[in-house]
Write a protein that holds these residues in place. Structure first.
Motif, mmCIF file in Angstrom:
data_model
loop_
_atom_site.group_PDB
_atom_site.id
_atom_site.type_symbol
_atom_site.label_atom_id
_atom_site.label_comp_id
_atom_site.label_asym_id
_atom_site.label_seq_id
_atom_site.Cartn_x
_atom_site.Cartn_y
_atom_site.Cartn_z
ATOM 1 N N ARG A 1 -15.696 11.963 -23.947
ATOM 2 C CA ARG A 1 -15.532 13.171 -23.132
ATOM 3 C C ARG A 1 -14.266 13.927 -23.550
ATOM 4 O O ARG A 1 -14.268 15.144 -23.719
ATOM 5 C CB ARG A 1 -15.468 12.797 -21.643
ATOM 6 C CG ARG A 1 -15.475 14.016 -20.728
ATOM 7 C CD ARG A 1 -15.656 13.646 -19.260
ATOM 8 N NE ARG A 1 -14.582 12.805 -18.774
ATOM 9 C CZ ARG A 1 -14.745 11.589 -18.267
ATOM 10 N NH1 ARG A 1 -15.929 11.055 -18.174
ATOM 11 N NH2 ARG A 1 -13.707 10.888 -17.849
ATOM 12 N N GLN B 1 -29.198 1.513 -29.419
ATOM 13 C CA GLN B 1 -29.467 2.906 -29.795
ATOM 14 C C GLN B 1 -28.193 3.751 -29.756
ATOM 15 O O GLN B 1 -27.947 4.581 -30.625
ATOM 16 C CB GLN B 1 -30.513 3.498 -28.852
ATOM 17 C CG GLN B 1 -31.905 2.952 -29.137
ATOM 18 C CD GLN B 1 -32.925 3.416 -28.107
ATOM 19 O OE1 GLN B 1 -32.719 4.410 -27.435
ATOM 20 N NE2 GLN B 1 -34.006 2.682 -27.991
ATOM 21 N N LEU B 2 -27.363 3.484 -28.722
ATOM 22 C CA LEU B 2 -26.105 4.230 -28.617
ATOM 23 C C LEU B 2 -25.186 3.877 -29.796
ATOM 24 O O LEU B 2 -24.543 4.758 -30.389
ATOM 25 C CB LEU B 2 -25.431 3.901 -27.276
ATOM 26 C CG LEU B 2 -24.186 4.698 -26.920
ATOM 27 C CD1 LEU B 2 -24.481 6.194 -26.857
ATOM 28 C CD2 LEU B 2 -23.615 4.240 -25.574
ATOM 29 N N SER C 1 -23.729 15.710 -25.719
ATOM 30 C CA SER C 1 -24.959 15.661 -24.917
ATOM 31 C C SER C 1 -25.814 14.451 -25.303
ATOM 32 O O SER C 1 -26.396 13.786 -24.442
ATOM 33 C CB SER C 1 -25.794 16.918 -25.128
ATOM 34 O OG SER C 1 -25.033 18.038 -24.833
ATOM 35 N N ARG C 2 -25.899 14.196 -26.609
ATOM 36 C CA ARG C 2 -26.713 13.048 -27.048
ATOM 37 C C ARG C 2 -26.111 11.740 -26.544
ATOM 38 O O ARG C 2 -26.828 10.829 -26.102
ATOM 39 C CB ARG C 2 -26.821 13.034 -28.577
ATOM 40 C CG ARG C 2 -27.666 14.187 -29.110
ATOM 41 C CD ARG C 2 -27.519 14.355 -30.600
ATOM 42 N NE ARG C 2 -28.155 13.280 -31.351
ATOM 43 C CZ ARG C 2 -27.973 13.055 -32.651
ATOM 44 N NH1 ARG C 2 -27.146 13.833 -33.333
ATOM 45 N NH2 ARG C 2 -28.578 12.070 -33.258
ATOM 46 N N ASP D 1 -24.261 11.391 -23.834
ATOM 47 C CA ASP D 1 -24.490 11.335 -22.381
ATOM 48 C C ASP D 1 -25.896 10.818 -22.064
ATOM 49 O O ASP D 1 -26.087 9.998 -21.167
ATOM 50 C CB ASP D 1 -24.334 12.740 -21.770
ATOM 51 C CG ASP D 1 -22.874 13.091 -21.593
ATOM 52 O OD1 ASP D 1 -22.027 12.190 -21.758
ATOM 53 O OD2 ASP D 1 -22.566 14.277 -21.308
ATOM 54 N N ARG D 2 -26.884 11.327 -22.811
ATOM 55 C CA ARG D 2 -28.268 10.935 -22.522
ATOM 56 C C ARG D 2 -28.461 9.434 -22.766
ATOM 57 O O ARG D 2 -28.995 8.709 -21.924
ATOM 58 C CB ARG D 2 -29.230 11.746 -23.401
ATOM 59 C CG ARG D 2 -30.698 11.602 -23.008
ATOM 60 C CD ARG D 2 -31.601 12.468 -23.869
ATOM 61 N NE ARG D 2 -31.475 12.192 -25.304
ATOM 62 C CZ ARG D 2 -32.019 11.120 -25.909
ATOM 63 N NH1 ARG D 2 -32.696 10.260 -25.211
ATOM 64 N NH2 ARG D 2 -31.874 10.939 -27.214
ATOM 65 N N LEU D 3 -27.966 8.962 -23.914
ATOM 66 C CA LEU D 3 -28.139 7.533 -24.215
ATOM 67 C C LEU D 3 -27.312 6.653 -23.278
ATOM 68 O O LEU D 3 -27.734 5.562 -22.888
ATOM 69 C CB LEU D 3 -27.765 7.263 -25.682
ATOM 70 C CG LEU D 3 -28.779 7.765 -26.711
ATOM 71 C CD1 LEU D 3 -28.288 7.514 -28.124
ATOM 72 C CD2 LEU D 3 -30.129 7.070 -26.517
ATOM 73 N N GLY E 1 -26.717 7.286 -20.226
ATOM 74 C CA GLY E 1 -27.493 7.216 -18.987
ATOM 75 C C GLY E 1 -28.562 6.131 -19.075
ATOM 76 O O GLY E 1 -28.800 5.382 -18.114
ATOM 77 N N GLU E 2 -29.177 6.014 -20.245
ATOM 78 C CA GLU E 2 -30.196 4.961 -20.459
ATOM 79 C C GLU E 2 -29.552 3.585 -20.340
ATOM 80 O O GLU E 2 -30.117 2.659 -19.756
ATOM 81 C CB GLU E 2 -30.787 5.092 -21.871
ATOM 82 C CG GLU E 2 -31.524 6.394 -22.138
ATOM 83 C CD GLU E 2 -32.905 6.366 -21.521
ATOM 84 O OE1 GLU E 2 -33.542 5.310 -21.595
ATOM 85 O OE2 GLU E 2 -33.321 7.385 -20.942
ATOM 86 N N ARG F 1 -28.855 2.667 -16.751
ATOM 87 C CA ARG F 1 -30.075 2.277 -16.030
ATOM 88 C C ARG F 1 -30.521 0.873 -16.435
ATOM 89 O O ARG F 1 -30.899 0.051 -15.601
ATOM 90 C CB ARG F 1 -31.183 3.287 -16.286
ATOM 91 C CG ARG F 1 -32.303 3.146 -15.266
ATOM 92 C CD ARG F 1 -33.337 4.215 -15.376
ATOM 93 N NE ARG F 1 -34.057 4.077 -16.640
ATOM 94 C CZ ARG F 1 -34.588 5.100 -17.299
ATOM 95 N NH1 ARG F 1 -34.440 6.309 -16.852
ATOM 96 N NH2 ARG F 1 -35.249 4.898 -18.417
#
Lengths: 317, 484
Positions: free
Chosen positions: A167, A254-255, A276-277, A279-281, A283-284, A287
């Protein structure tokens, strides 16, 4: 015996909050120094931008004292007081899983922050917090067994470190887009990540491209985002042992691959897209951690079978 | 409710002449030599040590939890070997009889059928769990951990004031007080052969493992806590850590086909023994309070099915009911064929008409207690009460006589305590901890609770009491050294 899910969650939170406290103390210390000796391109945006970086909602204006007050002690948003209090509460809740040395240093840090303000000197105040957080990090490594509990503390620490550094670098990449290779500005970014000295040893001069690439991708600097993701992946491998391929392992893999194979030149050119990429990974990953470790609800078949088989086995013996 | 007793209380450290008793002579000399400022400094160090080690408890004030240190007095209490031998024997006898009683009441009820004690008093106890009758406990033990409150009367004689057989707390302070005193005032220990207290957690763990149902080689033992906001949370985590067992909350456990499991990162794992620090009523929302969020649905059925052992057992409250307390000497006689070594405080049962009449005529000089309450709640201290309070109590007794007992005011013993570097006399009691496994054992000493205000007889931590280290001396040689 595997950890209780609640304990695993709390240890993760403990590692995360301790890291957050250190990160916040460090970026506040560096920004406070920056604000004193250098005329900013847009001085009125300096402290609002800092607050956003620290995780506070966007604000139009904030003066030095106000911003420092929020980042130090306001519990309505991300602050030193909130992180340290959360770390201590987590430590209390899982105290049997921590070493006495670790708990007592966290407890001392909490009381010190409650009893002393920064009026005696902001630098000293923040530096002490950083050192104590690093001391606790060392105690975690040196006084706790390197078992599952230890791995969850490290997972919390490195996963939040990866997010925090990414960030910071992405925001600064955007913020300093027009500043070019401003060595002073990028040195401060490196200092925000405790990486300036490591950088100087390993890289020739401070430039935008080198600093971004170092902070995101250097695999030898423990403060880089890439190192932190790789370390998170290692902890998950250790937690799952032979049982590889569980969702947290896959998501973190993957990250890690993103950091491993990203093109640094492309990231320097467009940091926001990379952010952004990530952040998305991320988040995965969050979870997957929640579903695999923190809220498991299934009774494994072998447990039930084992229980019903037990008396027979004993009679045969 | 600070009241003074009419008779002069027994001073454990000083004789009437002001000279120290033999067992305290060396300690007294060390304290006199120390000087005010040194004692005050060590007192501050002790406070600091408790805070830094996180040895605190939470009290609720206006719905907000306030973290407090349990006030600690530097001056230890000393119990000499002969007196301790008697206390130890008396406690073992008492807890053994109470365990027999519990097994009998939830079994054949011989003692009731033979009329040795009145069935109406026992069976009307709010603590009696009718649904557990016929359910035998593993190895016949239901009270695994007891905290028995003792007091020394004006002659220095030991009496039992209360039996706590449900979830007695305080042992962590016994261990922590010793640890802190050793660190901040090692000189005090010189010349005293103090028996260690550290064996408690080893013994407790051994006893808990012994309870595992069936033939499990490596039973999983857990400590069930109401959670971080419980006032005794420090004790729960301390014990779990010392024993190396998992500290669990209700939400960590799940019952499936009467087996108990805990939720772990690798799925559900079986649990065999639960040392619970959650009260009966809150243990299982299915059988107890339906609003309990700290319990485990289905746990009581798992216990009834014998798939999990729970310590202390369920339904123990019938034996520490204050009306049943009055019957303990009879229980000891019936089950063990012995006279009680440690006497009770004389107790009048309001359920009995003759005794009730006496109580109602003497309210102004008696202490009236509600049978199911603890922690100093629901009491009337006659000599300190107003006419209005006595009248209200009279009406309550007449409406529900079974709920009340009365005792003469017991003058708790005193001992000097340290305040601002100066010595001042304060009342105290003693809660030794009794463990029952294959054998019954008593940790040397126990928790000495000290009233903080001059003349006050209230020693409960919830009402502002403090504590001090408690020494039981070992060999006679050391006793001589102490008495030199």
């Amino acid at each position: 015996m595997p950890l209780l899910s609640r304990v695993a969650t709390t240890l993760y939170v403990f590692g995360r909050e301790l890291e957050s406290a250190e990160h916040l103390a460090r970026i506040l210390r560096v920004h406070s120094e920056m604000s004193l000796d250098r005329s900013q391109p847009r001085p009125s945006r300096f402290w609002p931008a800092f607050l956003e970086l620290a995780g506070w909602p966007a604000t139009r204006s904030a003066r030095r004292e106000k911003a420092i007050g929020l980042a130090l002690g306001d519990t309505a948003g991300p602050s030193l007081a909130r992180s340290v209090e959360a770390a201590r509460q987590a430590a209390q809740a899982v105290r049997p899983s921590l070493s006495t040395e670790v708990f007592e240093q966290v407890n001392l840090l909490y009381w010190r922050l409650r009893e002393t303000g920064w009026e005696g000197g902001l630098y000293d105040h923040l530096h002490q917090v950083e050192l104590t957080a690093q001391l606790i990090g060392g105690l975690i490594d040196d006084t706790m067994a390197h078992d599952e509990a230890w791995n969850f503390v490290r997972l919390g620490k490195f996963f939040v470190r990866a997010a925090g550094v990414t960030r910071l670098v992405v925001r600064k990449g955007i913020e300093l887009a027009r500043a070019g290779d401003d060595a002073v500005a990028w040195s401060s970014v490196l200092r925000c990540c405790s990486s300036f000295e490591a950088y100087q040893i390993r890289r020739p001069a401070v430039t935008r491209a080198e600093a971004i690439s170092f902070l995101l991708f250097d695999r030898a600097c423990p403060r880089s985002a890439g190192f932190s993701v790789a370390e998170s992946l290692l902890t998950v491998r250790r937690i799952d042992g032979a049982e590889s391929g569980r969702p947290p392992h896959r998501a973190l893999g993957q990250l890690a691959a993103l950091f491993e194979y990203a093109d640094p030149a492309e990231v320097v050119r467009a940091p926001a897209a990379f952010g952004s990429r990530v952040d998305r990974l991320a988040g995965e990953v969050a979870r997957a951690l929640r579903e695999a470790y923190f809220q498991p609800i299934e009774v494994a078949n072998w447990v039930i079978e084992g229980l019903s088989r037990q008396p027979q086995q004993q009679q045969q013996a | 409710m600070g009241i003074s007793s009419a008779v002069r209380p027994y001073d454990e450290m000083l004789e009437e002449s002001g000279r120290p008793r033999a067992v305290y002579r060396r300690l007294h000399r060390t304290l006199l030599r120390a000087g005010r400022s040194d004692l005050a400094r060590r007192h501050r160090l002790a406070q600091r040590a408790f805070r830094d080690h996180g040895i605190t408890f939470t009290v609720s004030q206006r719905k907000v939890g306030i973290e407090r240190i349990f006030p600690f007095d530097l001056i230890p209490r000393i119990i000499d070997p002969p007196q301790w031998s008697r206390i130890e024997a008396g406690l073992k006898q008492r807890v053994t009889a109470l365990n027999h009683f519990l097994e009998d009441v939830y079994g054949e009820q011989r003692i009731l059928r033979q009329g040795v004690v009145p069935a109406e008093i026992v069976l009307s106890s709010a603590g009696f769990r009718r649904e557990l009758v016929g359910l035998s406990a593993p190895h016949g033990v239901r009270c695994h951990v007891a905290g028995v409150d003792l007091v020394l009367d004006h002659k220095g004689e030991v009496h039992v004031l209360e039996d706590n057989l449900r979830t007695p707390s305080g042992i962590s302070y016994v261990l922590a007080n010793r640890q802190v005193l050793k660190r901040i005032y090692p000189e005090l220990f010189v010349g005293h052969d103090v028996l260690p207290v550290d064996g408690y957690t080893h013994q407790l763990l051994q006893n808990l493992r012994w309870l595992a149902p069936g033939r499990v080689d490596e039973p999983t033992v857990v400590l069930l806590t109401p959670g971080i906001f419980n006032s005794a949370y420090f004790e729960h985590l301390f014990l779990a850590k010392q024993m190396g067992i998992e500290l669990v909350e209700g939400s960590d456990l799940v019952v499936d086909q009467d087996h108990v499991f805990m939720r772990t990162t690798a799925g559900l794992r079986p649990v065999h023994v639960i040392y619970r620090r959650v009260d009966d009523d809150f243990l299982d929302p299915v059988t107890g309070r339906t609003d309990s969020v700290i319990g485990v649905p289905g746990l009581v059925n798992a216990y009834r099915a014998g798939k999990v052992s729970i310590a202390n057992g369920l339904g123990n409250a019938v034996a520490d009911d204050k009306a049943v307390y009055a019957l303990v000497p009879q229980l000891i006689r019936y089950y063990l064929g012995e006279e009680a070594i440690l006497p009770n405080v004389p107790t009048y049962l309001c359920a009995r008409q003759q005794e009730r009449t006496y109580v109602l005529e003497h309210l102004h000089e008696l202490v009236v207690k509600t049978v199911g309450e603890s922690g100093g709640h629901g009491m009337l201290i006659g000599p300190a009460s107003t006419a209005g309070q006595r009248e209200r109590m009279r009406r309550r007794i007449q409406a529900r006589p079974r709920d009340f007992v009365a005792q003469p005011v017991v003058s708790l013993s005193v001992q000097p305590a340290l305040f601002d570097g100066a010595l001042a006399s304060r009342h105290q009691d003693l809660r030794p901890f009794v463990l029952t496994g294959r054998e019954v054992s008593v940790t040397p000493g126990g928790l000495t609770r000290v009233a903080l205000r001059a003349g006050s007889l209230v020693v409960n931590s919830s009402q502002g009491g403090g504590s001090r280290d408690t020494w039981v001396l070992g060999s006679p040689g050391a006793r001589d050294a102490a008495a030199e």
